[in-house]
Design a protein around this motif. Structure first.
Motif, PDB file in Angstrom:
ATOM      1  N   ASP A 115       0.795  -1.217   0.000  1.00 23.89           N
ATOM      2  CA  ASP A 115       0.000   0.000   0.000  1.00 23.89           C
ATOM      3  C   ASP A 115       0.832   1.273   0.000  1.00 23.89           C
ATOM      4  O   ASP A 115       0.308   2.349  -0.278  1.00 23.89           O
ATOM      5  N   VAL A 116       2.116   1.180   0.340  1.00 22.30           N
ATOM      6  CA  VAL A 116       2.883   2.408   0.561  1.00 22.30           C
ATOM      7  C   VAL A 116       4.109   2.549  -0.332  1.00 22.30           C
ATOM      8  O   VAL A 116       4.675   3.639  -0.423  1.00 22.30           O
ATOM      9  N   ILE A 117       4.549   1.484  -0.970  1.00 23.02           N
ATOM     10  CA  ILE A 117       5.706   1.601  -1.859  1.00 23.02           C
ATOM     11  C   ILE A 117       5.192   1.911  -3.254  1.00 23.02           C
ATOM     12  O   ILE A 117       4.850   1.029  -4.033  1.00 23.02           O
ATOM     13  N   ASN A 118       5.100   3.201  -3.559  1.00 26.43           N
ATOM     14  CA  ASN A 118       4.581   3.643  -4.841  1.00 26.43           C
ATOM     15  C   ASN A 118       5.638   4.435  -5.602  1.00 26.43           C
ATOM     16  O   ASN A 118       6.813   4.460  -5.202  1.00 26.43           O
ATOM     17  N   ALA A 119       5.243   5.101  -6.671  1.00 32.86           N
ATOM     18  CA  ALA A 119       6.192   5.828  -7.503  1.00 32.86           C
ATOM     19  C   ALA A 119       6.921   6.914  -6.722  1.00 32.86           C
ATOM     20  O   ALA A 119       8.140   7.104  -6.873  1.00 32.86           O
ATOM     21  N   THR A 120       6.183   7.634  -5.876  1.00 33.36           N
ATOM     22  CA  THR A 120       6.810   8.705  -5.091  1.00 33.36           C
ATOM     23  C   THR A 120       7.827   8.146  -4.117  1.00 33.36           C
ATOM     24  O   THR A 120       8.928   8.697  -3.953  1.00 33.36           O
ATOM     25  N   THR A 121       7.471   7.047  -3.443  1.00 30.64           N
ATOM     26  CA  THR A 121       8.403   6.416  -2.503  1.00 30.64           C
ATOM     27  C   THR A 121       9.671   5.985  -3.215  1.00 30.64           C
ATOM     28  O   THR A 121      10.789   6.233  -2.730  1.00 30.64           O
ATOM     29  N   TRP A 122       9.524   5.338  -4.378  1.00 26.95           N
ATOM     30  CA  TRP A 122      10.694   4.916  -5.145  1.00 26.95           C
ATOM     31  C   TRP A 122      11.547   6.115  -5.545  1.00 26.95           C
ATOM     32  O   TRP A 122      12.782   6.074  -5.467  1.00 26.95           O
ATOM     33  N   THR A 123      10.902   7.183  -5.990  1.00 22.11           N
ATOM     34  CA  THR A 123      11.636   8.379  -6.437  1.00 22.11           C
ATOM     35  C   THR A 123      12.488   8.956  -5.324  1.00 22.11           C
ATOM     36  O   THR A 123      13.674   9.259  -5.523  1.00 22.11           O
TER      37      THR A 123
END
Length: 388
Positions: A245-253
């Motif tokens: 639920d929390v590892i998304n594109a923003t987190t990766w960036t």
């Protein structure tokens, strides 16, 4: 009323410039003696939006989203050029202890507040509070995930969003306002600030070569490096898989930009003078952009929910102060632990930077930890409140 995105951006940058000039001029007297310029930038931009200077146009929304996403990763990478990751590992269990102390105090705050005001809430408010707890122990992504998990009714979820905007905005300003009082607080708690002092000395030694300031080519180098890191990390983040639920594109960036910054910190790139100046410019612009989305006009709506939000934060503050005194924590560690939960990735690294740029990795690490755990703490709060 401003509808054009470029004019909107220019007004915010001008506001930041004016506040920096006034802070430099009146640093030791007047309002700036007690309130840092960065807080006044936040207040000024929020008031501009509250009084309707900025309209809700596609141009402004697009500009805000584009500039923030372009500057934030590059800003973190440039700030990290002066950071030695080896110093962070020396904190170890103490850093984790502060983070989970913040989590514990927030859970207590939600529970006590719900018990006190339960008779004033509409039905199923516990679901909205569970979702909000996910945001205040992790981030917005956790809150959205919990909205789906608890099936929070839209009208009640709106109250949680209002609390997450107004109460959060006030708390961020309060955390930045406390920075100048760190010395007094640390003496009161008898905190061991040896690590902080060492980091400052290391940072000062690295700044020694920058006394004359960056030249034209240095500024251009750093802008190119920062923006390139931002664009590449964003591109990579958008193509990496969403995990949970929390590892998304923003987190990766953010993770990629932070790692690149830490790697470059041990290369000759770290010796280029001016990285802190360039990153500070980006920081102030990002702060203004974030604040320009805050709207204080809603403060008169649903007062019981706003009051609940402030009570939760008050309990959080009291518990953190008591734990700080008991375990001799410094204000920096407590403040960053708090914003890593309540503010997340957008706030914790910037608060860390306001103390010392070499401590930014702590803000990043704590915020990432919150992103991983926020959903589960929100579920725990929801479970507790539903049984009351």
């Amino acid at each position: 009323m401003i509808k054009d995105g470029f004019m909107y951006l220019s007004v915010l940058v001008a506001l930041a410039a004016v506040m920096v000039a006034l802070e430099k001029r009146f640093r030791t007297k007047g309002l700036f003696k007690f309130i840092p310029g960065i807080v006044l930038i936040y207040i000024g931009a929020a008031l501009m939006n509250t009084f309707g200077l900025f309209s809700e146009s596609d141009s402004i929304s697009s500009t805000n989203r584009t500039i923030r996403s372009a500057l934030l990763p590059g800003m973190l990478a440039l700030m990290l050029l002066k950071c030695d990751i080896r110093e962070v590992f020396k904190l170890g269990p103490r850093m984790l202890g502060a983070f989970f102390s913040a989590v514990f105090s927030i859970l207590i705050g939600f529970t006590v507040t719900y018990v006190i005001f339960k008779g004033f809430y509409v039905q199923d408010t516990w679901k909205a509070f569970g979702a909000l707890a996910g945001s205040w122990t992790g981030g917005s992504a956790n809150m959205v995930a919990l909205q789906g998990i608890f099936h929070v009714p839209e009208n009640i979820f709106g109250y949680a969003l209002m609390m997450d905007t107004i109460n959060y905005a006030v708390w961020v300003m309060f955390m930045f306002w406390l920075v100048p009082f760190a010395g007094k607080f640390n003496r009161w708690t008898k905190a061991d600030v040896g690590f902080l002092n060492h980091s400052i000395e290391v940072s000062a030694a690295k700044e020694e070569n920058e006394k004359e300031g960056p030249s034209f080519q240095h500024t251009l180098y750093l802008l190119g490096i920062g923006l390139l890191i931002s664009s590449l990390s964003t591109f990579a983040g958008n193509h990496l898989p969403v995990i949970g639920d929390v590892i998304n594109a923003t987190t990766w960036t953010i993770m990629i930009a932070s790692v690149v910054g830490l790697i470059l910190a041990v290369t000759p790139v770290a010796k280029i003078p001016g990285s802190m100046d360039i990153s500070n410019v980006m920081l102030y612009i990002v702060i203004a952009l974030i604040a320009s989305q805050s709207d204080f006009s809603n403060i008169t709506q649903a007062p019981i929910y706003l009051l609940s939000g402030f009570l939760i934060l008050l309990i959080h503050l009291i518990v953190m102060i008591l734990l700080g005194k008991l375990f001799k924590y410094d204000l920096f560690t407590l403040g960053v632990a708090s914003l890593a939960n309540i503010g997340g990735m957008a706030s914790a690294p910037m608060l860390a930077a306001s103390y010392n740029r070499s401590l930014i990795p702590i803000g990043v690490i704590m915020a990432l930890l919150g992103s991983f755990t926020g959903t589960y703490f929100g579920m725990l709060v929801g479970k507790i409140l539903s049984s009351l």
